[in-house]
Design an enzyme around this catalytic site. Structure first.
Site, PDB file in Angstrom:
ATOM      1  N   LYS A 123       0.846  -1.200   0.000  1.00 36.74           N
ATOM      2  CA  LYS A 123       0.000   0.000   0.000  1.00 36.74           C
ATOM      3  C   LYS A 123       0.874   1.241   0.000  1.00 36.74           C
ATOM      4  O   LYS A 123       1.889   1.312   0.717  1.00 36.74           O
ATOM      5  CB  LYS A 123      -0.923  -0.020   1.223  1.00 36.74           C
TER       6      LYS A 123
ATOM      7  N   SER B 155      -9.715  -0.191   7.027  1.00 32.71           N
ATOM      8  CA  SER B 155      -9.164  -0.039   5.679  1.00 32.71           C
ATOM      9  C   SER B 155      -8.509  -1.284   5.108  1.00 32.71           C
ATOM     10  O   SER B 155      -8.187  -1.314   3.925  1.00 32.71           O
ATOM     11  CB  SER B 155      -8.162   1.121   5.649  1.00 32.71           C
TER      12      SER B 155
ATOM     13  N   SER C 128      -9.718   2.391   2.952  1.00 30.57           N
ATOM     14  CA  SER C 128      -8.883   3.134   2.021  1.00 30.57           C
ATOM     15  C   SER C 128      -7.965   2.262   1.179  1.00 30.57           C
ATOM     16  O   SER C 128      -7.398   2.711   0.181  1.00 30.57           O
ATOM     17  CB  SER C 128      -8.025   4.136   2.804  1.00 30.57           C
TER      18      SER C 128
END
Length: 510
Positions: A86, A185, A161
């Site tokens: 990420k 997330s 997210s």
């Protein structure tokens, strides 16, 4: 062996094949890079799971692992297996943008501890995955570099997210990814993409190099397509880190052993609590139906299933949306156009530092980031601190006490991960409160610092539903034992893993 075959192998199978030298790491990495090139490019209507693909460095690293294996070096179990990271974790020599124009083009001079552990274990980093800006969002539509699309239906969200990390798994672009979870997330994207994601115990995985959103809530964690794969990655990145003052100075739980034990599907003697407040009103019928089927499988595995009430959990969402914006307002203050990152200088003479800061933050932050910064600044302002931030922290304490009482009666807690399946892109952009409500089941774990897992529970109207498991602090291994048992029984019920049903990516319909 074809690309289509290799990219569908899970990490455990790839690990065995690499150790047996049935395939090389270079072959595996090249297959995944080819898959990314085929289905990911946003300009071709692709998934847009990756913001940066490090093809050259990934292939070079794969060749190094192959050479080490050929000379008989002792390698970790995941050596040579590809992984996506990420874009909130710093990577030396590779851009880290946090999905924001504010950090566009920034290349950190150091690796996050998690990234360093991946390298040390011989994993091959494919690149950086897409995310909502500075991890603020539940849909990955708030990325400054375009939304990620759900591989099950390109017109729908992949969660957020960390939608890029989850979508990369579901699109077979990577067998493993690393995410971060501040209020769901990792788990919510896992739920809506039919993958597995774990938020470890707060402090169980280092936050050094994890760009901060809300420091008391943020936690990096593993994402994969199976419970065992997730455990294998968890074991690599977990452990004490002296560079992180919140890191737990204790040995990490044996999550891999727990996952292997749970795979036999036997949960005799395990007590499972159903959280009364995390089901019913606001949850789609299909979500509740799949949750009920998962409970049936838990009972069939020998677990005792009881219903429990956590009365203060109904206030967790409100408390979270005061604590997070407050900490975000403080953490994001450093993006001021002065030290690094974007700088916008207004035209004209006699421009002041204040004007540069105002212009930079106006251009660099998107609407959702601005919304949360404003909320947090207000909550921390003179005269309102005790009424808002202080009160929210008191609610947090009550939520923690509720969990402590519940875990005095049961080994794990269960709930749906999200109240709905993936909704359409753009559907809730103009209704942030509706978007925030999608995290109602995941947020409490972050407030309490406890570990949580989401794993596939089935389909509703052709879209994935997630089952959430929660355990006490530092009892992450319980998630993996119970999760592996439920997974084994559900796969047997379905006749094949859920992701075998994901449609082949055809791009965005005209």
């Amino acid at each position: 062996m074809s690309v289509a075959e290799l990219v569908r192998w899970d990490a455990a199978r790839l690990s065995e094949a690499l150790r047996a030298r049935v395939v090389s790491s270079e072959e595996v990495v090249r297959a995944h890079l080819d898959r990314i090139a085929a289905v990911d490019p946003a300009e071709q209507g692709g998934v847009n799971a990756f913001l940066h693909v490090a093809a050259d460095s990934a292939l070079a690293r794969a060749r190094e692992v192959d050479a080490d294996r050929a000379r008989g070096a002792e390698l970790g179990p995941l050596a040579g297996v590809p992984v996506g990271v990420k874009d909130v974790l710093t990577t030396r020599g590779m851009p880290t943008t946090c999905g924001s124009r504010m950090l566009e083009g920034w290349v950190p001079p150091y690796d996050a501890t998690v990234v360093r552990e991946l390298h040390a274990a011989g994993l091959v980093v494919l690149g950086k995955t897409n995310m909502d800006e500075f991890a603020m969002g539940s849909t990955t539509e708030h990325s400054a570099f375009g939304p990620t699309r759900n591989p099950w239906d390109p017109t729908r969200i992949p969660g957020g997210s960390g939608g890029g990390s989850a979508a990369a798994l579901a699109a077979f672009e990577a067998p493993l990814t690393v995410g971060s979870d501040t209020g769901g997330s990792i788990r919510q994207p896992a739920a809506v993409t039919g993958t597995v994601g774990v938020k470890p115990t707060y402090g169980g995985v280092s936050r050094y190099g994890l760009v901060a959103l809300a420091s008391s809530l943020d936690q990096a964690g593993p994402c994969a397509r199976t419970v065992l794969d997730t455990a294998l990655l968890h074991a690599v990145i977990a452990g004490h880190d002296p560079y992180d003052s919140t890191s737990i100075p204790a040995a990490a739980p044996d999550v891999v052993g727990a996952a292997r034990r749970g795979a036999d599907g036997d949960l005799t003697g395990v007590r499972v609590g159903v959280v009364h407040e995390l089901s019913g009103e606001g949850y789609e019928p299909g979500v509740l139906a799949r949750f009920g089927e998962a409970l049936d499988e838990l009972r069939a595995a020998g677990a005792e299933v009881v219903e429990l009430s956590l009365p203060n959990i109904v206030h967790a969402l409100a408390a979270y949306y005061l604590i997070l914006p407050s900490e975000a307002s403080s953490n994001l203050a450093k993006y001021d156009g002065m030290r690094y990152g974007l700088r916008v200088t207004p035209e004209g003479s006699g421009v002041t530092a204040e004007q540069v800061m105002r212009a930079t933050r106006a251009a660099g932050f998107g609407d959702e980031a601005k919304r949360r910064i404003i909320l947090g600044t207000y909550a921390l302002s003179a005269g309102y601190y005790d009424a808002y931030y202080g009160s929210a922290q008191k609610v947090r304490t009550l939520v923690q006490r509720d969990f402590a009482a519940a875990f005095g009666q049961v080994d794990v807690l269960v709930s749906p991960t999200a109240p709905t399946v993936a909704y359409r892109l753009g559907e809730k952009l103009d209704d942030p409160l509706a978007m925030y409500a999608g995290d109602v089941a995941t947020i409490p774990a972050n407030l309490a610092g406890i570990p949580g897992m989401s794993l596939p529970a089935g389909l509703s109207d052709g879209l994935p539903v997630g089952l959430q498991l929660l355990a006490p602090q530092q009892a992450d291994d319980r998630l993996y034992r119970v999760g592996a048992a439920v997974e084994a029984r559900l796969v047997q019920r379905w006749g094949a893993p859920l992701l075998e049903q994901v449609p082949e990516w055809k791009g965005v319909p005209a």
